[in-house]
Design an enzyme around this catalytic site. Structure first.
Site, mmCIF file in Angstrom:
data_model
loop_
_atom_site.group_PDB
_atom_site.id
_atom_site.type_symbol
_atom_site.label_atom_id
_atom_site.label_comp_id
_atom_site.label_asym_id
_atom_site.label_seq_id
_atom_site.Cartn_x
_atom_site.Cartn_y
_atom_site.Cartn_z
ATOM 1 C CD GLU A 189 37.027 7.901 52.803
ATOM 2 O OE1 GLU A 189 37.643 7.115 52.067
ATOM 3 O OE2 GLU A 189 37.461 8.263 53.918
ATOM 4 C CG HIS B 246 46.357 8.917 52.584
ATOM 5 N ND1 HIS B 246 45.714 9.851 51.815
ATOM 6 C CD2 HIS B 246 45.528 8.685 53.637
ATOM 7 C CE1 HIS B 246 44.564 10.182 52.372
ATOM 8 N NE2 HIS B 246 44.432 9.479 53.485
ATOM 9 C CG ASP C 128 47.033 12.394 49.860
ATOM 10 O OD1 ASP C 128 46.167 13.116 50.402
ATOM 11 O OD2 ASP C 128 47.008 11.164 49.912
#
Length: 495
Positions: free
Chosen positions: A399, A17, A126
């Protein structure tokens, strides 16, 4: 005269991230000299790995007058959260950083009033930091989001929340079923087995997922680390949804510049690159499973057997798992012979190299790499496409299963080793992927006469070219960044 504005970025403190967030911030300040950015880093005490070291190097080289990084220490964090070490999905919410974020933003606002300098224009959070939007509201600031995954994943999140809100449907009931169901942002029916881990009950993420989606709908805009040509159908669907904020596909946000690391890490990288220099063109299978990707002994031995059976050259990033039941950053093996089959290193010494941490972008950029056995993390997917390297999908958590489904079924950009493999990063509970399955996936991409390989190779080549043109002046991602800046500057006086 154009007013100066400042954004506060609040990323999740994980390398997957942080890196794209920093690259996004660099792009924004580079495009408009009236814009400045402060990135608040929620520091994870336990991460003293090479991953952390690489991130530190990135932040040091990125810092400039209009791009600043502020570290928020975690001394007051509860012991339970300290033990989790900033887990990037499910339970971790960063709640103990809220007072520190509030205090720092107060100081920023006082400073701007005293100096009559740039005005705070809002937070960019985020998706896992959306609770921080409450602080933005306290200060009367706008909230925007930066999603480090793709538009299809974002669209799935919104769809799940809609099903729950309007139809009282709980998607967790589909866990482990063979059902396929229609999701607006996908062309093909989506198997329940590729649902992101965060929406499944064992991750305790189903409720959090719904809350994240609700908060994202409240933002004034969402930047996504993707590009139109890669996810054209999903981008179009989201753009046509009047219940979704404006979407800005601004990617790929990649860190392609080599940083100066510590001497010992530099030496390891030199050795890796020298080994690749000695290999023939497109001959090497690169295996790397992300900053958290590890396997237990049985699975490691299956991978080793597959590589030896295939006979292909290989570069294998093999990391040591943390103790079972504990979330921690993977470590480095002191003695590889303890986990690898007896004699494996000796038998493959002429064709293979087993390493720990891998300089992934540098490896993928090397001409000797022929295919990438990948966990299908979104950053790795974008990097592989940029570097024109064929992928064999082996998703692990988060994911990644859905990303693998996208690559294979939606786009035809990869082949399958396993599509629905799933590892619980806390318990390491998995189903074994056999050596034959791994070898078959590798052979599909390394066997030159395979007709299906040629089709995938052409698609990857075309997508690679598109990923580069979209970020150039006049490209779609370049334009979306400009649109986002216009919105920020317009809203600076009217949050």
């Amino acid at each position: 005269m154009k007013a100066a504005a400042e954004l506060v970025f609040i990323p999740l403190p994980g390398i997957g991230h942080l890196v794209p967030t920093v690259e996004m911030a660099k792009q924004l300040v580079g495009r408009d000299h009236h814009l400045s950015i402060t990135v608040l880093i929620m520091k994870i005490p336990l991460d003293k790995s090479k991953v952390s070291s690489s991130t530190q190097s990135l932040l040091l080289t990125a810092a400039e007058d209009r791009l600043k990084f502020v570290y928020l220490p975690q001394e007051e964090a509860a012991e339970s959260e300290r033990e989790e070490g900033g887990k990037i999905t499910g339970k971790w919410k960063g709640q103990h950083f809220r007072p520190r974020v509030r205090d720092h933003v107060k100081k920023m606002m006082i400073l701007t009033e005293l100096t009559d300098s740039s005005r705070l224009a809002g937070f960019v959070v985020d998706m896992f930091c959306t609770p921080m939007m409450e602080l933005a509201s306290e200060f009367g600031l706008s909230s925007y989001a930066f999603v480090t995954s793709g538009c299809a994943f974002l669209g799935l999140m919104f769809h799940l929340e809609t099903l729950n809100r309007d139809h009282n449907q709980d998607v967790t009931e589909l866990k482990d079923s063979d059902a396929e169901w229609d999701v607006p942002v996908f062309v093909n029916p989506v198997p329940a087995k590729v649902l992101p881990s965060m929406v499944l009950p064992e991750e305790e993420g189903s409720t959090q997922n719904l809350e994240i989606s609700k908060r994202l709908r409240e933002t004034k805009g969402i930047m996504v680390n993707t590009f139109e040509k890669l996810e054209s159908y999903a981008v179009k669907c989201l753009a046509e949804d009047d219940k979704v904020p404006p979407i800005y596909p601004v990617g790929p946000m990649l860190h392609l510049v080599k940083d100066e690391n510590k001497e010992e890490e530099e030496e390891e990288m030199i050795q890796i690159m020298r080994w690749l220099d000695d290999q023939p063109l497109s001959s090497v299978v690169f295996l790397c499973f992300g900053s958290l990707g590890t396997f237990e002994g049985d699975q490691v031995r299956e991978i080793a057997q597959a590589l030896e059976q295939s006979g292909h050259r290989f570069l294998w990033s093999l990391r040591q798992p943390p103790p079972k039941g504990k979330f921690a950053i993977p470590g480095e093996y002191q003695d590889l012979s303890q986990v690898l089959p007896v004699g494996f290193l000796e038998r493959t010494t002429e064709i293979g190299k087993v390493i720990g941490w891998a300089p992934q972008v540098a490896v993928l950029s090397h001409k000797s790499v022929g295919c990438f056995v990948s966990h299908c993390g979104w950053n790795s997917t974008l990097e592989s496409l940029w570097c024109r390297v064929l992928m064999a999908t082996w998703p692990i958590y988060a994911e990644q299963q859905m990303n693998a489904f996208q690559l294979m079924r939606e786009s035809g950009l990869a082949v399958e080793i396993k599509l629905d493999y799933r590892k619980d990063v806390e318990t390491a509970k998995v189903n074994l992927v056999t050596a034959n399955e791994i070898e078959n996936g590798i052979r599909k991409l390394m066997k030159n006469e395979d007709k299906s390989r040629e089709g995938i190779k052409q698609k990857v080549k075309e997508m690679s070219e598109k990923s580069k043109t979209v970020v150039e002046e006049g490209g779609s991602s370049y334009n979306y960044i400009g649109y986002f800046i216009e919105v920020v500057m317009t809203n600076v006086h009217s949050p």
